[in-house]
Motif scaffolding. Structure first.
Motif, PDB file in Angstrom:
ATOM      1  N   ASN A   1      10.500 -49.211 -51.946  1.00  0.00           N
ATOM      2  CA  ASN A   1      11.974 -48.853 -51.404  1.00  0.00           C
ATOM      3  C   ASN A   1      12.904 -48.649 -52.684  1.00  0.00           C
ATOM      4  O   ASN A   1      12.946 -49.662 -53.153  1.00  0.00           O
ATOM      5  N   THR A   2      13.104 -47.519 -52.987  1.00  0.00           N
ATOM      6  CA  THR A   2      13.798 -47.107 -54.287  1.00  0.00           C
ATOM      7  C   THR A   2      15.214 -46.316 -54.211  1.00  0.00           C
ATOM      8  O   THR A   2      14.943 -45.549 -53.491  1.00  0.00           O
ATOM      9  N   GLU A   3      16.165 -46.765 -54.917  1.00  0.00           N
ATOM     10  CA  GLU A   3      17.279 -46.060 -54.931  1.00  0.00           C
ATOM     11  C   GLU A   3      17.936 -46.120 -56.167  1.00  0.00           C
ATOM     12  O   GLU A   3      17.757 -46.959 -57.163  1.00  0.00           O
ATOM     13  N   ASN A   4      18.843 -44.925 -56.616  1.00  0.00           N
ATOM     14  CA  ASN A   4      19.338 -45.020 -57.893  1.00  0.00           C
ATOM     15  C   ASN A   4      20.988 -45.119 -57.828  1.00  0.00           C
ATOM     16  O   ASN A   4      21.534 -44.852 -56.816  1.00  0.00           O
ATOM     17  N   THR A   5      21.591 -45.690 -58.846  1.00  0.00           N
ATOM     18  CA  THR A   5      23.162 -45.881 -58.882  1.00  0.00           C
ATOM     19  C   THR A   5      23.805 -44.873 -59.068  1.00  0.00           C
ATOM     20  O   THR A   5      25.048 -44.787 -59.036  1.00  0.00           O
ATOM     21  N   PHE A   6      23.014 -43.616 -59.749  1.00  0.00           N
ATOM     22  CA  PHE A   6      23.597 -42.412 -60.285  1.00  0.00           C
ATOM     23  C   PHE A   6      22.961 -41.295 -59.241  1.00  0.00           C
ATOM     24  O   PHE A   6      22.139 -41.321 -58.723  1.00  0.00           O
TER      25      PHE A   6
END
Length: 360
Positions: free
Chosen positions: A112-117
């Motif tokens: 499960n992955t997400e970016n702060t940008f």
């Protein structure tokens, strides 16, 4: 001299049925660029980068033992939702690293992955994404082999990240990271990134990087294709020599704090990267008219004020504005008053030097 064989484990002393890890890993911006590679993600020339602090990928890795070990088994979620078009890249990554992590087919993984940008903001997320995944996998290997040293843990994480995305090996550990053999950098290797070994001058402490988002669209020529076009490039060999020379120069600059020389090398490297694209066959241009407008306005501002602000570029249209922390207010005024109009939807991201991956 460390070789690939040093990263093949002999046996595991422990076992684990299931678990969950979560790490963040940052993006990075190269000062001396890597462009062109050999087989197995080996760089044609060494590079050095600032690790960023705010632009990062947050990845959790849940795992559970499964029946049978004939195939890789994983689900991939991006911001909590299934992301099928990312899966072939992860499949290919697992195939590349299986000999170094022989447990991979024994587990079902949920990534499960997400970016702060912002997604598709034109900031390369492959470096931060692959670094975050690699270091999560190393957390599992450390459970299977608790005697592993911290040095080996981070070295192998960087080694694995490189096999997913070359520049990802510079996103694991350190604020300034060198990747690629260089005779003046102790411990440097084509196989993984190493922390810059010398003391860095105070002038570069908390160095700022404001990223101007000129174009959020997908690049018309991918970095993978761009690297391949260096194989028969007329100027490739001289470029590789130049990168070695510039790394020697920037090593001395980071130690001495000479900002004027820093600006020369960093801007020259950015323009050389794009010159390689302009002179490839087939040739292509990733800069946009607004990229050039921003560059010219930075030059004008610097000439008029003597404020040591400069730009660099990745393989794309966006502009990284680099400057010391003590001139932050003046440079942000320039950005708000003159440069933001050349950004897509007036978007920019304020960042600074960071320190690498963090366990969450």
């Amino acid at each position: 001299m460390i070789s690939e064989k040093d990263f093949i484990p002999s046996n595991y002393t422990h076992s684990i049925e299931k678990g969950l890890y979560k790490w963040s890993a940052p993006s990075n911006i190269a000062l001396v660029k890597y462009w062109g590679k050999k087989d197995h993600q080996i760089p044609a020339n060494p590079s050095i980068s600032f690790t960023l602090n705010n632009c990062k990928t947050l990845t959790s890795l849940a795992f559970e033992k499964k029946e049978g070990n004939d195939n890789f088994s994983f689900d991939l979620l991006f911001e909590g939702k299934p992301k099928e078009d990312f899966k072939p890249k992860i499949q290919k990554f697992f195939e590349r690293i299986e000999q170094y992590l022989p447990f991979l087919k024994e587990y079902h993984f949920t990534i499960n992955t997400e970016n702060t940008f912002p997604h598709s903001s034109g900031i390369a997320s492959s470096a931060s994404g692959m670094a975050a995944l690699a270091i999560n996998l190393m957390s599992l290997e450390k459970e299977l082999n608790p005697e592993m040293t911290e040095e080996h843990f981070f070295q192998k994480a960087s080694f694995l990240a490189r096999l997913g995305s070359g520049s990802a090996c510079r996103s694991v550990k350190g604020n300034v990271v060198v990747w690629g053999n260089h005779n003046e950098i102790d411990g440097s290797s084509d196989l993984f990134g190493v922390e810059f070994p010398s003391k860095i001058h105070e002038n570069f402490k908390n160095y700022q990087d404001t990223i101007l988002l000129v174009d959020r669209g997908e690049k018309q020529v991918s970095s993978t294709v761009g690297h391949d076009l260096m194989h028969n490039h007329s100027y490739a060999e001289r470029r590789f020599e130049q990168a070695h020379e510039n790394l020697s120069k920037i090593k001395a600059i980071l130690e001495s704090g000479n900002l004027q020389e820093f600006i020369k090398i960093v801007e020259s490297e950015a323009l050389t990267l794009h010159a390689m694209m302009l002179t490839s066959m087939p040739y292509y241009i990733l800069m946009k008219p607004n990229t050039l407008e921003i560059i010219n306005r930075i030059w004008k501002f610097r000439n008029e004020t003597n404020i040591p602000v400069c730009f660099t570029l990745d393989a794309g249209a966006n502009v990284h504005v680099l400057y010391p922390e003590n001139v932050r207010e003046e440079v942000l005024e320039l950005i708000k008053n003159e440069l933001v109009g050349f950004c897509q939807n007036s978007q920019y991201i304020c960042d600074e030097i960071g320190f690498g991956a963090k366990k969450l």
